[in-house]
Design a protein around this motif. Structure first.
Motif, PDB file in Angstrom:
ATOM      1  N   PRO A   1      -5.635 -27.775  17.861  1.00 23.23           N
ATOM      2  CA  PRO A   1      -5.326 -26.638  18.741  1.00 23.23           C
ATOM      3  C   PRO A   1      -4.336 -25.651  18.117  1.00 23.23           C
ATOM      4  CG  PRO A   1      -5.347 -28.660  19.990  1.00 23.23           C
ATOM      5  CD  PRO A   1      -5.507 -29.055  18.536  1.00 23.23           C
ATOM      6  N   ARG A   2      -4.678 -24.384  18.233  1.00 22.18           N
ATOM      7  CA  ARG A   2      -3.868 -23.258  17.763  1.00 22.18           C
ATOM      8  C   ARG A   2      -3.723 -23.208  16.240  1.00 22.18           C
ATOM      9  NH1 ARG A   2      -0.058 -24.348  22.196  1.00 22.18           N
ATOM     10  NH2 ARG A   2       1.233 -25.252  20.593  1.00 22.18           N
ATOM     11  N   HIS A   3      -4.300 -24.151  15.502  1.00 24.41           N
ATOM     12  CA  HIS A   3      -4.136 -24.081  14.048  1.00 24.41           C
ATOM     13  C   HIS A   3      -5.451 -23.919  13.298  1.00 24.41           C
ATOM     14  CE1 HIS A   3      -2.667 -24.472  10.049  1.00 24.41           C
ATOM     15  NE2 HIS A   3      -3.327 -25.592   9.842  1.00 24.41           N
ATOM     16  N   LYS A   4      -6.419 -24.798  13.582  1.00 27.74           N
ATOM     17  CA  LYS A   4      -7.664 -24.679  12.829  1.00 27.74           C
ATOM     18  C   LYS A   4      -8.848 -25.249  13.587  1.00 27.74           C
ATOM     19  CE  LYS A   4      -8.477 -27.275   9.140  1.00 27.74           C
ATOM     20  NZ  LYS A   4      -9.568 -28.223   9.393  1.00 27.74           N
ATOM     21  N   LYS A   5     -10.022 -24.710  13.275  1.00 29.31           N
ATOM     22  CA  LYS A   5     -11.272 -25.234  13.809  1.00 29.31           C
ATOM     23  C   LYS A   5     -12.322 -24.953  12.750  1.00 29.31           C
ATOM     24  CE  LYS A   5     -13.889 -23.468  17.449  1.00 29.31           C
ATOM     25  NZ  LYS A   5     -15.279 -23.829  17.172  1.00 29.31           N
ATOM     26  N   GLY A   6     -13.061 -25.979  12.396  1.00 33.72           N
ATOM     27  CA  GLY A   6     -14.076 -25.782  11.375  1.00 33.72           C
ATOM     28  C   GLY A   6     -14.555 -27.114  10.836  1.00 33.72           C
ATOM     29  N   GLY A   7     -15.392 -27.066   9.824  1.00 34.21           N
ATOM     30  CA  GLY A   7     -15.928 -28.292   9.250  1.00 34.21           C
ATOM     31  C   GLY A   7     -15.562 -28.403   7.785  1.00 34.21           C
ATOM     32  N   SER A   8     -15.538 -29.633   7.292  1.00 30.55           N
ATOM     33  CA  SER A   8     -15.249 -29.799   5.875  1.00 30.55           C
ATOM     34  C   SER A   8     -16.019 -30.972   5.286  1.00 30.55           C
ATOM     35  CB  SER A   8     -13.740 -29.967   5.649  1.00 30.55           C
ATOM     36  OG  SER A   8     -13.184 -30.846   6.597  1.00 30.55           O
ATOM     37  N   VAL A   9     -16.267 -30.886   4.000  1.00 34.22           N
ATOM     38  CA  VAL A   9     -16.889 -31.974   3.247  1.00 34.22           C
ATOM     39  C   VAL A   9     -15.994 -32.228   2.039  1.00 34.22           C
ATOM     40  CG1 VAL A   9     -18.899 -32.739   1.927  1.00 34.22           C
ATOM     41  CG2 VAL A   9     -19.222 -31.320   3.957  1.00 34.22           C
TER      42      VAL A   9
ATOM     43  N   CYS B   1     -11.736 -31.234  -4.476  1.00 33.17           N
ATOM     44  CA  CYS B   1     -12.875 -30.332  -4.570  1.00 33.17           C
ATOM     45  C   CYS B   1     -13.573 -30.499  -3.223  1.00 33.17           C
ATOM     46  CB  CYS B   1     -13.742 -30.797  -5.732  1.00 33.17           C
ATOM     47  SG  CYS B   1     -15.259 -29.896  -5.972  1.00 33.17           S
ATOM     48  N   ALA B   2     -13.581 -29.470  -2.395  1.00 36.14           N
ATOM     49  CA  ALA B   2     -14.080 -29.632  -1.028  1.00 36.14           C
ATOM     50  C   ALA B   2     -14.728 -28.348  -0.522  1.00 36.14           C
ATOM     51  CB  ALA B   2     -12.926 -30.031  -0.095  1.00 36.14           C
ATOM     52  N   LEU B   3     -15.691 -28.519   0.368  1.00 34.00           N
ATOM     53  CA  LEU B   3     -16.351 -27.379   1.012  1.00 34.00           C
ATOM     54  C   LEU B   3     -15.805 -27.218   2.420  1.00 34.00           C
ATOM     55  CD1 LEU B   3     -20.080 -28.018   0.005  1.00 34.00           C
ATOM     56  CD2 LEU B   3     -18.653 -26.103  -0.766  1.00 34.00           C
ATOM     57  N   TYR B   4     -15.603 -25.971   2.827  1.00 39.02           N
ATOM     58  CA  TYR B   4     -15.106 -25.682   4.175  1.00 39.02           C
ATOM     59  C   TYR B   4     -16.135 -24.815   4.883  1.00 39.02           C
ATOM     60  CZ  TYR B   4     -11.019 -27.788   2.253  1.00 39.02           C
ATOM     61  OH  TYR B   4     -10.183 -28.704   1.651  1.00 39.02           O
ATOM     62  N   PHE B   5     -16.625 -25.327   6.016  1.00 38.29           N
ATOM     63  CA  PHE B   5     -17.694 -24.671   6.770  1.00 38.29           C
ATOM     64  C   PHE B   5     -17.135 -23.996   8.014  1.00 38.29           C
ATOM     65  CE2 PHE B   5     -21.734 -26.274   4.975  1.00 38.29           C
ATOM     66  CZ  PHE B   5     -21.239 -27.182   4.064  1.00 38.29           C
ATOM     67  N   TYR B   6     -17.439 -22.717   8.151  1.00 33.96           N
ATOM     68  CA  TYR B   6     -17.104 -21.966   9.363  1.00 33.96           C
ATOM     69  C   TYR B   6     -18.451 -21.595   9.954  1.00 33.96           C
ATOM     70  CZ  TYR B   6     -12.522 -21.718   7.171  1.00 33.96           C
ATOM     71  OH  TYR B   6     -11.323 -22.054   6.581  1.00 33.96           O
ATOM     72  N   THR B   7     -18.859 -22.302  11.003  1.00 30.19           N
ATOM     73  CA  THR B   7     -20.229 -22.163  11.516  1.00 30.19           C
ATOM     74  C   THR B   7     -20.278 -21.864  13.008  1.00 30.19           C
ATOM     75  OG1 THR B   7     -20.303 -24.557  11.794  1.00 30.19           O
ATOM     76  CG2 THR B   7     -21.259 -23.669   9.761  1.00 30.19           C
ATOM     77  N   GLU B   8     -19.207 -22.134  13.721  1.00 29.53           N
ATOM     78  CA  GLU B   8     -19.196 -21.901  15.167  1.00 29.53           C
ATOM     79  C   GLU B   8     -18.227 -20.766  15.499  1.00 29.53           C
ATOM     80  OE1 GLU B   8     -18.065 -25.667  16.790  1.00 29.53           O
ATOM     81  OE2 GLU B   8     -19.811 -26.673  15.917  1.00 29.53           O
ATOM     82  N   PRO B   9     -18.574 -19.966  16.530  1.00 28.52           N
ATOM     83  CA  PRO B   9     -17.673 -18.865  16.894  1.00 28.52           C
ATOM     84  C   PRO B   9     -16.241 -19.382  17.072  1.00 28.52           C
ATOM     85  CG  PRO B   9     -19.688 -18.741  18.177  1.00 28.52           C
ATOM     86  CD  PRO B   9     -19.752 -20.038  17.407  1.00 28.52           C
ATOM     87  N   GLY B  10     -15.302 -18.679  16.518  1.00 27.26           N
ATOM     88  CA  GLY B  10     -13.900 -19.079  16.662  1.00 27.26           C
ATOM     89  C   GLY B  10     -13.402 -19.976  15.548  1.00 27.26           C
ATOM     90  N   ASP B  11     -14.301 -20.471  14.697  1.00 22.46           N
ATOM     91  CA  ASP B  11     -13.822 -21.282  13.570  1.00 22.46           C
ATOM     92  C   ASP B  11     -12.849 -20.444  12.739  1.00 22.46           C
ATOM     93  OD1 ASP B  11     -15.360 -23.419  14.324  1.00 22.46           O
ATOM     94  OD2 ASP B  11     -16.720 -23.374  12.603  1.00 22.46           O
ATOM     95  N   HIS B  12     -11.744 -21.060  12.362  1.00 21.00           N
ATOM     96  CA  HIS B  12     -10.703 -20.313  11.650  1.00 21.00           C
ATOM     97  C   HIS B  12      -9.684 -21.295  11.100  1.00 21.00           C
ATOM     98  CE1 HIS B  12      -8.437 -21.471  15.176  1.00 21.00           C
ATOM     99  NE2 HIS B  12      -7.337 -21.065  14.573  1.00 21.00           N
ATOM    100  N   ILE B  13      -8.735 -20.792  10.334  1.00 21.53           N
ATOM    101  CA  ILE B  13      -7.526 -21.571  10.038  1.00 21.53           C
ATOM    102  C   ILE B  13      -6.336 -20.624  10.109  1.00 21.53           C
ATOM    103  CG2 ILE B  13      -7.826 -21.398   7.501  1.00 21.53           C
ATOM    104  CD1 ILE B  13      -6.567 -24.316   7.495  1.00 21.53           C
ATOM    105  N   GLY B  14      -5.304 -21.065  10.786  1.00 21.45           N
ATOM    106  CA  GLY B  14      -4.110 -20.248  10.953  1.00 21.45           C
ATOM    107  C   GLY B  14      -3.297 -20.157   9.670  1.00 21.45           C
ATOM    108  N   PHE B  15      -2.270 -19.329   9.699  1.00 22.29           N
ATOM    109  CA  PHE B  15      -1.450 -19.102   8.499  1.00 22.29           C
ATOM    110  C   PHE B  15      -0.777 -20.388   8.035  1.00 22.29           C
ATOM    111  CE2 PHE B  15      -1.874 -14.596   9.426  1.00 22.29           C
ATOM    112  CZ  PHE B  15      -1.955 -14.078   8.134  1.00 22.29           C
ATOM    113  N   HIS B  16      -0.817 -20.592   6.731  1.00 25.04           N
ATOM    114  CA  HIS B  16      -0.210 -21.783   6.135  1.00 25.04           C
ATOM    115  C   HIS B  16      -0.026 -21.563   4.632  1.00 25.04           C
ATOM    116  CE1 HIS B  16      -4.510 -22.177   5.306  1.00 25.04           C
ATOM    117  NE2 HIS B  16      -4.184 -22.951   4.284  1.00 25.04           N
TER     118      HIS B  16
END
Ligand SMILES: [Fe+2]
Length: 244
Positions: free
Chosen positions: A61-69, A113-128
């Motif tokens: 919550p409030r930081h990130k939403k998304g997928g990763s491999v 070494c990783a893949l980051y998937f943004y596939t759903e509305p709102g997927d994001h990552i906050g400042f870091h």
């Protein structure tokens, strides 16, 4: 031609001294637009599709939403991407630009070494920052692979330079575009994905010293399990990661 040779040729086409200058002028941040050869990028994107079944979705919550491999899943599904990560000429290029004796992250690190998937509305990552849990400094190479989105990589330069006002950069990470930065210096985010959009990026991590203290190893493992790859991927049977 091997991936290592393709990467060597791509490096040969660069004016490394100019890249180094820009990198340092921007407080250890540089963008190479559409740098990777299109043919190589096409094969990497093919591996993105092969990696899709292994995507681990997560939401903090409030930081990130998304997928990763993470790394381990890519070993089985993405040989080209791993060859890019391991290409000797590319590592030499990174060493020349950063001025550091960089090495790859330990293979026990799913972020290596990783893949980051943004596939759903709102997927994001906050400042870091890409904080290093290693004894050494951590450097990130971000490679755009799929870009059909209004999401942007937003970075603030000079955030840790005393007396200097931060400068914001905003960019679409197009396929083949590469971004290199010092993880402890670039304050960055990915803005939320819109409806019907998709964005997939690859990150390659390099460090100056791959050793990690046990306490930091524990904190890093917990963070990865919760925020990225899931407990099953991080704490694998046999304790491969904990043992290193
Ligand atoms: Fe990051």
């Amino acid at each position: 031609m091997s991936v290592a040779d393709e990467m060597a040729r791509a490096v040969e086409r660069l004016d490394v001294a100019a890249v180094r200058r820009t990198y340092w002028e921007q407080d250890e941040f540089v963008v190479l637009e559409h740098w990777l050869p299109a043919d190589l990028v096409a094969r990497m994107v093919g591996e993105v599709d092969r990696a899709r079944p292994a995507v681990h979705h997560n939401y903090v919550p409030r930081h990130k939403k998304g997928g990763s491999v993470g790394y381990h899943a890519l070993v089985e599904r993405a040989p080209t991407i791993l060859d890019v990560y391991r290409a000797p000429a590319f590592l030499e290029f990174l060493r020349a630009v950063t001025g550091q004796a960089l090495v790859r992250c330990p293979e026990s690190d799913p972020h290596a070494c990783a893949l980051y998937f943004y596939t759903e509305p709102g997927d994001h990552i906050g400042f870091h920052y890409d904080t290093s849990y290693y004894k050494g400094t951590r450097y990130t190479v971000l490679v755009g692979l799929v870009e059909r989105s209004s999401s942007r990589l937003v970075g603030q330069l000079y955030t840790r330079v005393p007396g200097r006002a931060p400068v914001e950069v905003r960019l679409a990470t197009e396929p083949g575009t590469l971004v290199l930065f010092n993880g402890d210096k670039l304050w960055h985010a990915i803005t939320p994905l819109g409806e019907g959009e998709e964005r997939v990026s690859l990150t390659l991590e390099y460090v100056t010293d791959p050793r990690m203290t046990p306490v930091k190893r524990f904190v890093s493992n917990m963070k990865d399990a919760i925020a990225y790859f899931g407990f099953r991927a991080v704490f694998r049977p046999g304790g491969a990661r904990a043992a290193r």
